[in-house]
Write an enzyme that holds these catalytic residues in place. Structure first.
Site, PDB file in Angstrom:
ATOM      1  N   HIS A  40       0.838  -1.197   0.000  1.00 60.37           N
ATOM      2  CA  HIS A  40       0.000   0.000   0.000  1.00 60.37           C
ATOM      3  C   HIS A  40       0.876   1.252   0.000  1.00 60.37           C
ATOM      4  CE1 HIS A  40      -3.738  -2.051   1.690  1.00 60.37           C
ATOM      5  NE2 HIS A  40      -2.817  -2.900   2.101  1.00 60.37           N
ATOM      6  N   GLU A 122       2.368  -0.930   4.388  1.00 59.37           N
ATOM      7  CA  GLU A 122       2.184   0.441   3.897  1.00 59.37           C
ATOM      8  C   GLU A 122       3.540   1.088   3.661  1.00 59.37           C
ATOM      9  OE1 GLU A 122      -0.740   2.042   3.466  1.00 59.37           O
ATOM     10  OE2 GLU A 122      -2.203   0.890   4.641  1.00 59.37           O
ATOM     11  N   HIS A 161      -2.497  -2.729  -3.471  1.00 58.88           N
ATOM     12  CA  HIS A 161      -3.880  -2.580  -3.032  1.00 58.88           C
ATOM     13  C   HIS A 161      -4.809  -2.377  -4.231  1.00 58.88           C
ATOM     14  CE1 HIS A 161      -6.685  -0.603   0.200  1.00 58.88           C
ATOM     15  NE2 HIS A 161      -7.135  -1.760  -0.224  1.00 58.88           N
ATOM     16  N   ASP A 171      -3.613   2.912  -4.663  1.00 59.47           N
ATOM     17  CA  ASP A 171      -2.265   2.782  -4.107  1.00 59.47           C
ATOM     18  C   ASP A 171      -1.670   1.388  -4.339  1.00 59.47           C
ATOM     19  OD1 ASP A 171      -4.384   2.108  -2.057  1.00 59.47           O
ATOM     20  OD2 ASP A 171      -2.649   1.513  -0.893  1.00 59.47           O
TER      21      ASP A 171
HETATM   22 ZN   LIG Z   1      -4.103   0.801   0.561  1.00 56.42          ZN
END
Ligand SMILES: [Zn+2]
Length: 186
Positions: A40, A122, A161, A171
């Site tokens: 992400h 992330e 994602h 993303d």
């Molecule tokens: Zn995401």
């Protein structure tokens, strides 16, 4: 700089890494194991780096009045297993063996509810901007460590994602260099 990444297989926690444990986690459904890695991108507010807001979002303490953008974020619990900051430093929010709430409504090769069987990482960043060298270095080390600890994961099952929530999520975006990640993992 290569950042050595060690995961304690018993706890699913990274060693010697900043931990900000999220309340937004639970057990994976019985029979579910980590089989997919989802990459992400996030920044809060978008394009601003280094603030406290991602920690606050993932712990349910984001002050909605601190920035106009924060009011646009849909309410509801969200988390990820880990975040890699612009300097490559990781923060862990959820043990890798447990379920984090990062993918939302999602599907991978016909299987829905990707949170059940995925690990969400992330990167602090913005879809269209390049991610930092240090982030690729840490991401590569982290994925290699995950592949060692969780044999149900595989290099072939690493996606963005946007791949599991097309039309809803963008993303990590065109700023993320998949070829570079794959070369690092080879
Ligand atoms: Zn995401």
């Amino acid at each position: 700089m290569i950042r050595r990444v060690h995961i304690d297989p018993a706890t699913g926690l990274l060693r010697d890494v900043r931990q900000v444990l999220s309340p937004f986690q639970d057990e994976r459904p019985s029979g579910s194991t980590p089989e997919l890695i989802i990459v992400h991108g996030i920044s809060l507010p978008p394009g601003e780096y280094g603030g406290p807001w991602i920690d606050r979002l993932f712990t349910g303490t984001l002050p909605r009045d601190a920035h106009p953008y924060f009011r646009q974020i849909p309410p509801g619990p969200v988390s990820a297993h880990a975040l890699i900051g612009r300097d490559g430093a990781p923060t862990q929010y959820v043990p890798f063996g447990r379920r984090a709430w990062h993918a939302g409504l999602s599907e991978y090769r016909g299987r829905a509810a990707c949170n059940d069987f995925s690990i969400g990482i992330e990167l602090e960043g913005s879809d269209a901007a390049p991610y930092a060298d240090a982030q690729y270095a840490t991401l590569t080390e982290l994925i290699l460590a995950l592949l060692r600890v969780y044999p149900t994961l595989a290099r072939e099952h690493i996606v963005g994602h946007s791949d599991v929530a097309p039309g809803r999520k963008t993303d990590p975006g065109p700023g993320f260099d998949w070829a570079r990640l794959r070369a690092g993992l080879a």
